[in-house]
Design an enzyme around this catalytic site. Structure first.
Site, short mmCIF file in Angstrom:
data_model
loop_
_atom_site.label_atom_id
_atom_site.label_comp_id
_atom_site.label_asym_id
_atom_site.label_seq_id
_atom_site.Cartn_x
_atom_site.Cartn_y
_atom_site.Cartn_z
CB SER A 1 -0.94 0.00 1.20
OG SER A 1 -0.19 0.01 2.40
CG HIS B 1 -4.05 -1.92 -0.57
ND1 HIS B 1 -4.73 -0.71 -0.49
CD2 HIS B 1 -3.59 -2.18 0.67
CE1 HIS B 1 -4.64 -0.26 0.75
NE2 HIS B 1 -3.97 -1.13 1.48
CE LYS C 1 -7.27 -1.59 2.97
NZ LYS C 1 -7.36 -0.59 4.01
N1 PLP Z 1 -3.85 -5.41 5.34
C1 PLP Z 1 -3.52 -4.37 4.56
C2 PLP Z 1 -2.49 -4.56 3.50
C3 PLP Z 1 -4.14 -3.11 4.76
O1 PLP Z 1 -3.80 -2.07 4.01
C4 PLP Z 1 -5.11 -2.99 5.77
C5 PLP Z 1 -5.79 -1.69 6.04
O2 PLP Z 1 -5.25 -0.64 6.00
C6 PLP Z 1 -5.42 -4.10 6.54
C7 PLP Z 1 -4.78 -5.30 6.31
C8 PLP Z 1 -6.48 -4.03 7.60
O3 PLP Z 1 -7.73 -4.05 6.99
P1 PLP Z 1 -9.05 -3.66 7.83
O4 PLP Z 1 -9.24 -2.21 7.65
O5 PLP Z 1 -10.13 -4.50 7.22
O6 PLP Z 1 -8.76 -4.05 9.23
#
Ligand code: PLP
Length: 401
Positions: A188, A216, A247
């Site tokens: 990200s 992502h 997302k």
């Molecule tokens: N994994 C990644 C790569 C993320 O970017 C995020 C959120 O920013 C998460 C996990 C966590 O996701 P959630 O918002 O569903 O807890």
């Protein structure tokens, strides 16, 4: 607690706060007074702001059919379950959504969590023992790092997307009972995509399982939006997928693991964030379920973002900026200097473009950037306005000649 004790706890808190402020890493939050979307209203003024910093990749967060599905689920199934899943918190819509997620990813089964953070926190401890090994990319998301911390397996960290280093670590890890390679599908902060073909080849050679975090990627990477494994042609080689409903898939909240049925059965028995946390609220389930219906009906939504991403990346490159990553809607505009990134982001907002600067410790020192995220619901005009503002602001602050 005694008065004295609580006062010293407070003083400690104050010290910490000052430390964070002093380090320049304080995160403030802007308040939005409209729905999530390409155009926002900020509290205290600021209408018609063009938003380039949400993970609303497909624009489904305020899609009318997604909202309607949430309202219907709320009316039919209520506000929430007041229970964890295994006591009295499983409704038909939870089972339907799990079945739909598994079908979408072409996997055997799926399990829902309150977030992908929870899915990542719950999987490694449930699956791996002290006889096993986990091999993790050094730039994996914080929730993967935390999940790995919670397990007792042997831990190996390989250099970011470095296949030589991964191979060396896999050789070292041959002595363990089971090996699991864990990587973000798309990273990200950089908008780069894990070399999954090579990872899967190495996993096959050294008898390892592959886990990917697709937060992502789910919904928009690959011809049908299935994710990085579809994009790179390895859907049958990746064993476990964790992803988010917060997302691209409607943006409400929630996460999941999908993969082989025995693994999902094990998580239902052993995964602590699943066992000891409330069921997903029906409205949230309704949003995600409708988002998946829309994606499974047609691949037009998944495809709609690629051309816009291309437009932004090529126009910004032509203007003289360096954009990290390739073909991903996360487009980090690399600036280097932390102050420059923060001042330029502020100036962009004053011109009606909402973007965020990232600097150390979120990204390495000297690699500050402004992260731009493209959405399927941005118009070409939105994108051109963003490029124009970047060009003006870049010239003003010396990022461009
Ligand atoms: N994994 C990644 C790569 C993320 O970017 C995020 C959120 O920013 C998460 C996990 C966590 O996701 P959630 O918002 O569903 O807890």
């Amino acid at each position: 607690m005694e008065w004295g004790q609580s006062l010293s706890a407070l003083a400690f808190k104050e010290l910490k706060l000052e430390e964070i402020r002093g380090a320049g890493t304080w995160k403030s939050e802007r308040v939005i007074s409209s729905r999530q979307g390409p155009h926002l209203r900020l509290a205290g003024g600021g209408a018609g702001i063009i938003n380039f910093c949400a993970n609303n990749y497909l624009g489904l967060s305020s899609h009318p059919e997604v909202i309607r599905a949430a309202v219907e689920a709320l009316e039919k199934f209520g506000a929430g379950l007041s229970s964890v899943r295994f006591i009295c918190g499983t409704q038909s819509i939870h089972k339907d959504l799990e079945e739909k997620i598994a079908r979408f990813h072409q996997r055997e089964d799926a399990i829902l969590y309150a977030s992908c953070f929870d899915a990542n926190a719950g999987i490694f401890e449930a699956l791996l023992t002290p006889e096993d090994a986990v091999l993790s990319d050094e730039l994996n998301h914080a929730s993967i790092i935390d999940g790995i911390r919670l397990c007792k397996a042997n831990k190996y960290r390989y250099k970011h997307m470095d296949m030589q280093d991964l191979e060396a670590k896999l050789k070292e890890a041959q002595k363990h009972r089971l090996r699991l390679v864990a990587t973000d599908g798309a990273f990200s902060m950089d908008g780069d995509i894990a070399p999954l073909r090579e990872i899967c080849q190495l996993a096959q050679k050294y008898d390892a399982l592959v886990f990917i975090d697709e937060c992502h990627a789910t919904g928009f990477l690959g011809p049908n939006g299935r994710g990085t494994d579809e994009l790179l042609g390895v859907m049958d080689k990746v064993t476990i997928i964790n992803s988010t409903l917060g997302k691209a898939l409607g943006g409400a909240a929630g996460g999941y693991t999908t993969g082989p049925k025995p693994l999902i059965d094990l998580l239902r028995q052993r995964s602590r964030p699943y066992l000891f946390s409330n069921s997903l609220p029906p409205a949230v389930v309704g949003c995600a379920s409708k988002a998946l219906d829309l994606l499974m009906e047609s691949n037009a939504i998944a495809q709609s973002m690629a051309a816009k991403t291309q437009r932004f990346r090529s126009k910004m490159t032509a203007a003289g900026f360096t954009i990290s990553g390739k073909d991903h809607p996360i487009c980090p505009v690399m600036l280097g200097d932390a102050r420059l990134a923060s001042v330029m982001a502020e100036d962009m907002l004053s011109r009606g473009i909402y973007v965020i600067g990232f600097s150390y410790p979120v990204v390495p020192k000297g690699k500050a950037r402004i992260r731009v995220q493209i959405s399927a619901v941005h118009s070409d005009e939105d994108i051109d306005r963003c490029v124009e503002a970047f060009t003006q602001v870049g010239r003003k602050h010396g990022a461009l000649p």
